[in-house]
Design an enzyme around this catalytic site. Structure first.
Site: not given
Length: 238
Positions: A134, A136, A164, A167
């Site tokens: 992701h 992040e 999410c 993260c």
């Protein structure tokens, strides 16, 4: 007599050759030993690296970190700087989701307490076939690698969308001071069909009630390794 003399000369020649080869071999061995010793002396020792022991790790685990309020985070930089960092995170999300199409439209940046951007993050889930890649996560990994430590105390994560669960958990593990996000979970669901809200709801359930079942097996054997780990005097809490 000539034959005997020739044989003696040949024997002496072989002996001399053997002595010469032995001498060369001995000199080579001495050179190798000396060179290896010099290299060893010049090689940085792992023991010289700072290793935080169990007694030095107070405040290292997520539950020990003091809370930093929303107001403190917003007061750290002028509003214009916060917006600058967020626009950079949004630009990274456009790279991921629209320009390079490496994954969902998620981007992030990590900024230290002095306002320096330590790392950019771009979602690469599709291009790398990695569900953990992701935006992040990318930014946090890059920032930690730059600082050569698994903690980002004093730093803020700016992300184009609300994190999410994975993260968010990583932000806790990394010890970030705060998170500033753009779009919310409902937006990523509406426009990208991302199921963050479902996963958040799953975490609120008892393990037995979750969509992915969980159960313990061979706990005593697993705990034995934890006991060995607990006995280490050189471990680092994080």
């Amino acid at each position: 007599m000539k034959c005997i003399s020739a044989a003696c000369c040949a024997r002496k020649g072989r002996v001399a050759l053997c002595l010469l080869m032995f001498g060369i071999l001995a000199i080579g061995c001495m050179w190798f030993v000396n060179t290896s010793s010099a290299d060893t002396e010049n090689t940085p020792k792992l023991a010289a690296l700072p290793i935080r022991g169990a007694g030095d790790s107070k405040g290292a685990v997520p539950s020990d970190k003091p809370k930093i309020s929303r107001e403190e985070i917003l007061a750290r930089f002028p509003q214009a700087k916060h917006e600058e960092y967020m626009r950079r995170a949004i630009a990274n999300s456009r790279k991921a989701g629209v320009e390079y199409k490496t994954g969902g439209a998620f981007g992030a940046v990590v900024v230290d307490k002095d306002g320096n951007v330590l790392a950019d993050g771009v979602n690469h889930v599709i291009s790398q076939s990695d569900p953990t890649f992701h935006g992040e996560m990318h930014a946090i990994r890059q920032a930690c690698a730059l600082l050569k430590k698994p903690k980002l105390d004093g730093c803020i994560l700016y992300t184009s969308s609300e994190p999410c669960p994975m993260c968010l958990a990583t932000a806790y593990w990394a010890g970030l001071d705060g998170i500033v996000y753009g779009a919310v979970v409902a937006d990523s669901k509406q426009y990208g069909n991302f199921d963050d809200e479902f996963i958040y709801a799953e975490f609120a359930k008892q393990p037995v009630d979750r969509a992915i079942s969980q159960q313990s097996l061979l706990r005593p054997e697993a705990v034995e390794v934890w006991k060995e780990y607990a006995a280490r005097t050189d471990k680092t809490d994080y």
